[in-house]
Design an enzyme around this catalytic site. Structure first.
Site, PDB file in Angstrom:
ATOM      1  N   ASN A  40     -59.427  67.234  88.112  1.00 17.18           N
ATOM      2  CA  ASN A  40     -58.629  66.048  88.382  1.00 17.18           C
ATOM      3  C   ASN A  40     -59.262  64.825  87.718  1.00 17.18           C
ATOM      4  OD1 ASN A  40     -60.634  66.474  90.514  1.00 17.18           O
ATOM      5  ND2 ASN A  40     -59.716  64.745  91.603  1.00 17.18           N
ATOM      6  N   GLU A  42     -58.661  60.805  88.066  1.00 14.83           N
ATOM      7  CA  GLU A  42     -57.970  59.731  88.781  1.00 14.83           C
ATOM      8  C   GLU A  42     -57.785  58.511  87.889  1.00 14.83           C
ATOM      9  OE1 GLU A  42     -59.468  60.849  93.274  1.00 14.83           O
ATOM     10  OE2 GLU A  42     -60.292  59.062  92.329  1.00 14.83           O
ATOM     11  N   CYS A  51     -53.823  66.057  87.907  1.00 20.34           N
ATOM     12  CA  CYS A  51     -54.367  67.088  88.791  1.00 20.34           C
ATOM     13  C   CYS A  51     -55.084  68.158  87.962  1.00 20.34           C
ATOM     14  CB  CYS A  51     -53.256  67.740  89.599  1.00 20.34           C
ATOM     15  SG  CYS A  51     -52.460  66.634  90.782  1.00 20.34           S
ATOM     16  N   GLU A  53     -54.830  71.398  88.114  1.00 20.46           N
ATOM     17  CA  GLU A  53     -53.944  72.463  87.658  1.00 20.46           C
ATOM     18  C   GLU A  53     -53.189  72.061  86.395  1.00 20.46           C
ATOM     19  OE1 GLU A  53     -54.150  72.603  92.200  1.00 20.46           O
ATOM     20  OE2 GLU A  53     -54.044  71.068  90.654  1.00 20.46           O
ATOM     21  N   CYS A  84     -50.754  70.713  94.887  1.00 19.48           N
ATOM     22  CA  CYS A  84     -49.737  69.795  95.402  1.00 19.48           C
ATOM     23  C   CYS A  84     -48.356  70.279  94.970  1.00 19.48           C
ATOM     24  CB  CYS A  84     -50.005  68.382  94.893  1.00 19.48           C
ATOM     25  SG  CYS A  84     -49.681  68.133  93.127  1.00 19.48           S
ATOM     26  N   CYS A  87     -47.754  70.211  91.178  1.00 24.09           N
ATOM     27  CA  CYS A  87     -48.486  71.266  90.465  1.00 24.09           C
ATOM     28  C   CYS A  87     -47.892  72.638  90.739  1.00 24.09           C
ATOM     29  CB  CYS A  87     -49.969  71.229  90.830  1.00 24.09           C
ATOM     30  SG  CYS A  87     -50.815  69.855  90.015  1.00 24.09           S
TER      31      CYS A  87
END
Length: 129
Positions: A40, A42, A51, A53, A84, A87
């Protein structure tokens, strides 16, 4: 036997850029082209981050592959951390309903599920025809 996906996801998690949440995630996916990883990243302008993934999928596509055989998500939390919703949709684009998704943490792999269980009635290319 060494779990290559687990080791790859753990290693890439350490490279995550998570200065705001402090919550680092690593993902590893296996395809015909090999193992692809993502972490990830940010951004101060939420939700513009990436993310783990999604990063792994980008790596896979950049390597010339478009089919996921297996997924592993690694995060150090009290409970297994599943992808999430966004994803799950991204994974479903490249992974069939029977593709295994393993969730791991400091105690190793604790949960194993499938794409169909994570995203039942997934939206896909068939709905666009």
């Amino acid at each position: 036997m060494k779990d290559e996906l687990l080791e790859a996801a753990k290693a890439v998690r350490e490279k995550a850029y998570a200065p705001y949440s402090g919550f680092k995630v690593g993902a590893a996916i296996r395809s015909a082209a090999g193992i692809h990883v993502g972490c990830n990243v940010e951004n101060a302008a939420y939700p513009e981050g990436i993310c783990a993934e999604g990063g792994a999928i980008t790596s896979m596509v950049a390597a010339g592959d478009t089919e996921i055989f297996e997924v592993l998500v690694y995060a150090e939390a009290d409970t297994p951390v599943a992808p999430c919703g966004g994803c799950r949709q991204k994974l479903a684009e490249f992974a069939g309903p029977d593709v295994v998704v393993r969730l791991a943490g400091a105690d190793g792999v604790t949960t194993e599920t499938t794409m169909a269980d994570l995203l039942p009635a997934a939206f896909g290319a068939a709905q666009l025809k």
